[in-house]
Design an enzyme around this catalytic site. Structure first.
Site, PDB file in Angstrom:
ATOM      1  CD  GLU A 111       4.794  27.948   0.330  1.00 29.39           C
ATOM      2  OE1 GLU A 111       5.771  27.656   1.031  1.00 29.39           O
ATOM      3  OE2 GLU A 111       3.786  28.549   0.767  1.00 29.39           O
ATOM      4  NE  ARG A 128       5.483  34.375  -2.216  1.00 27.76           N
ATOM      5  CZ  ARG A 128       5.707  33.476  -1.267  1.00 27.76           C
ATOM      6  NH1 ARG A 128       5.726  32.202  -1.545  1.00 27.76           N
ATOM      7  NH2 ARG A 128       5.923  33.843  -0.037  1.00 27.76           N
ATOM      8  NE  ARG A 163       0.277  34.668   6.822  1.00 28.04           N
ATOM      9  CZ  ARG A 163       0.298  33.448   6.364  1.00 28.04           C
ATOM     10  NH1 ARG A 163       1.432  32.902   6.030  1.00 28.04           N
ATOM     11  NH2 ARG A 163      -0.815  32.765   6.230  1.00 28.04           N
ATOM     12  CB  SER A 208       1.127  25.439   1.951  1.00 27.66           C
ATOM     13  OG  SER A 208       0.718  26.474   2.775  1.00 27.66           O
ATOM     14  CD  GLU A 251       5.669  35.953   7.852  1.00 26.35           C
ATOM     15  OE1 GLU A 251       5.724  36.572   6.764  1.00 26.35           O
ATOM     16  OE2 GLU A 251       5.150  34.840   7.977  1.00 26.35           O
ATOM     17  NE  ARG A 280      10.227  32.860  -0.995  1.00 30.80           N
ATOM     18  CZ  ARG A 280      10.287  31.670  -1.587  1.00 30.80           C
ATOM     19  NH1 ARG A 280      10.774  31.523  -2.780  1.00 30.80           N
ATOM     20  NH2 ARG A 280       9.864  30.607  -0.995  1.00 30.80           N
ATOM     21  CG  HIS A 281       8.109  36.575   2.755  1.00 32.19           C
ATOM     22  ND1 HIS A 281       9.334  36.057   2.450  1.00 32.19           N
ATOM     23  CD2 HIS A 281       7.345  35.543   3.164  1.00 32.19           C
ATOM     24  CE1 HIS A 281       9.309  34.742   2.668  1.00 32.19           C
ATOM     25  NE2 HIS A 281       8.111  34.404   3.091  1.00 32.19           N
TER      26      HIS A 281
HETATM   27  P1  AMO Z   1       0.662  29.705   3.955  1.00 36.65           P
HETATM   28  O1  AMO Z   1       1.103  30.422   5.170  1.00 36.65           O
HETATM   29  O2  AMO Z   1       1.645  28.780   3.320  1.00 36.65           O
HETATM   30  O3  AMO Z   1      -0.626  28.837   4.271  1.00 36.65           O
HETATM   31  O4  AMO Z   1       0.158  30.757   2.884  1.00 36.65           O
HETATM   32  C1  AMO Z   1      -0.431  30.342   1.676  1.00 36.65           C
HETATM   33  C2  AMO Z   1       0.176  31.082   0.501  1.00 36.65           C
HETATM   34  O5  AMO Z   1       0.037  32.488   0.684  1.00 36.65           O
HETATM   35  C3  AMO Z   1       1.171  33.166   0.179  1.00 36.65           C
HETATM   36  N1  AMO Z   1       1.835  33.879   1.280  1.00 36.65           N
HETATM   37  C4  AMO Z   1       2.398  35.094   1.190  1.00 36.65           C
HETATM   38  N2  AMO Z   1       2.500  35.960   0.166  1.00 36.65           N
HETATM   39  C5  AMO Z   1       3.138  37.113   0.381  1.00 36.65           C
HETATM   40  N3  AMO Z   1       3.665  37.477   1.556  1.00 36.65           N
HETATM   41  C6  AMO Z   1       3.587  36.659   2.634  1.00 36.65           C
HETATM   42  N4  AMO Z   1       4.103  37.035   3.809  1.00 36.65           N
HETATM   43  C7  AMO Z   1       2.933  35.401   2.467  1.00 36.65           C
HETATM   44  N5  AMO Z   1       2.662  34.362   3.286  1.00 36.65           N
HETATM   45  C8  AMO Z   1       2.002  33.455   2.555  1.00 36.65           C
HETATM   46  C9  AMO Z   1       2.078  32.097  -0.429  1.00 36.65           C
HETATM   47  C10 AMO Z   1       1.662  30.867   0.331  1.00 36.65           C
HETATM   48  O6  AMO Z   1       1.925  29.692  -0.368  1.00 36.65           O
HETATM   49  N6  AMO Z   1      -3.761  28.645   6.059  1.00 36.65           N
HETATM   50  C11 AMO Z   1      -2.725  28.151   5.202  1.00 36.65           C
HETATM   51  C12 AMO Z   1      -3.262  27.598   3.910  1.00 36.65           C
HETATM   52  C13 AMO Z   1      -4.149  26.387   4.027  1.00 36.65           C
HETATM   53  O7  AMO Z   1      -3.679  25.385   4.606  1.00 36.65           O
HETATM   54  O8  AMO Z   1      -5.301  26.458   3.564  1.00 36.65           O
HETATM   55  C14 AMO Z   1      -1.740  29.271   4.907  1.00 36.65           C
HETATM   56  O9  AMO Z   1      -2.003  30.432   5.126  1.00 36.65           O
HETATM   57  O10 AMO Z   1       1.753  31.965  -1.798  1.00 36.65           O
END
Ligand code: AMO
Length: 438
Positions: A361, A412, A224, A364, A226, A232-233
């Site tokens: 979190e 996470r 990603r 999701s 971002e 946490r990211h």
């Molecule tokens: P979402 O974007 O909430 O949902 O991601 C799911 C889980 O992945 C982890 N996560 C991350 N961990 C570290 N760095 C990041 N940048 C990051 N982004 C997300 C978190 C988060 O809760 N496709 C949907 C899921 C679904 O509906 O099946 C999705 O990707 O723990």
């Protein structure tokens, strides 16, 4: 005699004893190999702590008993040098673990240069420096413990869903359009086209659940773009995803709760030493369900907003050691593929949820839209072009059941279970905006 030399590996592997076995069995003479954790010189007696993958043992040289060359050079071996020790095992009430090795021969297989970071478990070296030297940081038992636990998380996740007859699937990392929304994509040159690194296995796992495979899971890297720099990211992370046919948000939330309990239960059983070392207070979590509406009231936040990190911490205070499901979020703040309530295009609420554990979190998910017309409308509402999702939309035209799923972030969850402030502690080689090496 201390030499720096090459050793016959075949021979060594047949004769070598692991440190943990030295403590468990009644050996008289043994050969061990490992790293020098530390040395100490008390003039008439010298200690060398030898560490291998299984443990640490004290090698004790005694001026009046140990061969002169061995004794004299024992404390001259630099920390983290790789050594071979042959000697006899003796019970000792003073030695850690109750046994020590009296050395007859010590060979330095590869001396270590001056260390770039402090590799003791009480290391005060800051995280960025430790990450620069991750190969050395991994000499620390504390660092190893985090990844032992991470391995157990992934293994337990796999085991849990294998036992429930899910199919493990391997999905592409290169995708032609967004799967989570418009932004956050890394683009890659792919022959004459521009493609992207996968943000999520979302669309593929849905297609699979809708085929008569019905129940799938995967552990896969995602990227990603971002720009945030938070604790946490990450820009590259690993997700543990499932997708199930004939299920709604309730059913998959239940699966998630059970899976997290199973993971924690296995860690409690199989990672006792790591739990002690990291001083973790880990308990099998309870489960709590709160609708988005209830959560808004409980926390006194504005309707229609996402939960902030502070809100998530507050939920944890109210419900400690609990996986908290906040369900039925407003459609507006959930991705385009989440089913609106009652399959109604203009429903305010959705069948989407988030799971919060230990103040953050972890996952999701929710029920997906399996109806092509509704999906096309939702894409437009979210400002996305349905043309870019043609293959995905069309996959629901040939017998697609209602289905639901979720994703847990592996790093996470590791961060939270091992109680680390920064998610980078839970990735061997983190990728963030400023770090692409080592
Ligand atoms: P979402 O974007 O909430 O949902 O991601 C799911 C889980 O992945 C982890 N996560 C991350 N961990 C570290 N760095 C990041 N940048 C990051 N982004 C997300 C978190 C988060 O809760 N496709 C949907 C899921 C679904 O509906 O099946 C999705 O990707 O723990």
């Amino acid at each position: 005699m201390i030499l720096t030399m090459k050793i016959d590996l075949k021979n060594l592997n047949e004769k070598r004893t692991l440190v943990k076995d030295v403590f468990k069995n009644k050996f008289k003479n043994i050969e061990v190999v490992g790293w020098v954790q530390n040395t100490r010189d008390l003039s008439k007696i010298k200690f060398l702590l030898l560490r291998d993958v299984s443990g640490i043992i004290q090698v004790t040289g005694v001026k009046t008993k140990t061969e002169k060359n061995v004794f004299e050079n024992m404390d001259k071996i630099s920390r983290e040098s790789v050594v071979y020790v042959r000697g006899s095992v003796k019970d000792s009430s003073q030695a850690p673990g109750g046994k020590e090795i009296l050395p007859e021969e010590i060979i330095v297989l590869n001396p270590a240069e001056e260390l770039l970071i402090d590799v003791s478990d009480f290391s005060k070296t800051e995280l960025p420096k430790r990450l620069d030297c991750r190969f050395l940081d991994l000499h620390r038992k504390r660092t190893q413990a985090i990844f032992k636990i991470q391995g157990e998380i992934a293994n337990s996740f796999r085991e849990f869903f294998y036992n429930k007859d899910f199919l493990e699937v391997q999905l592409p990392s290169l995708i032609s359009s967004s799967s989570e929304g418009g932004t956050e994509l890394f683009s890659v040159n792919y022959f004459e086209k521009k493609v992207y690194l996968a943000q999520s296995p979302q669309l593929y796992k849905q297609m699979l659940a809708c085929s008569s495979v019905e129940k799938v899971f995967t552990i896969t890297p995602v990227w990603r773009a971002e720009k945030h720099n938070t604790v946490r990211h990450l820009n590259e992370s690993r997700q543990m995803d499932i997708e199930i046919a004939f299920a709604g948000q309730k059913e998959v939330m239940e699966e998630l709760g059970e899976a997290v309990k199973y993971i924690v239960q296995n860690i409690l059983k199989k990672c006792k030493d790591e739990i002690d070392l990291l001083e973790l207070k880990l308990k099998i979590p309870k489960i709590k369900y709160l609708s988005y509406d209830e959560t808004v009231k409980l926390l006194g936040i504005k309707y229609g907003e996402d939960l902030s990190p502070e809100n998530e911490k507050e939920l944890d205070k109210k419900f400690p050691e609990t996986v908290i499901f906040v369900y039925s979020w407003p459609s507006e703040i959930k991705p385009f593929y989440i089913m609106p309530k009652d399959e109604k295009e203009d429903a305010k609420l959705s069948e989407g949820f988030d799971a919060i554990y230990k103040g953050m979190e972890i996952s999701s998910g929710g029920q997906r839209i399996h109806l092509p017309d509704l999906l096309t409308k939702k894409l437009k509402v979210k400002g996305l072009n349905p043309k870019n999702f043609k293959a995905y939309i069309d996959s629901f035209r040939f017998g697609a059941p209602p289905h639901a799923g979720w994703s847990i972030g592996l790093e996470r969850l590791t961060q939270l279970i091992t109680n680390q402030k920064n998610i980078r502690e839970a990735v061997l080689f983190p990728r963030d905006r400023d770090r692409i090496t080592p």
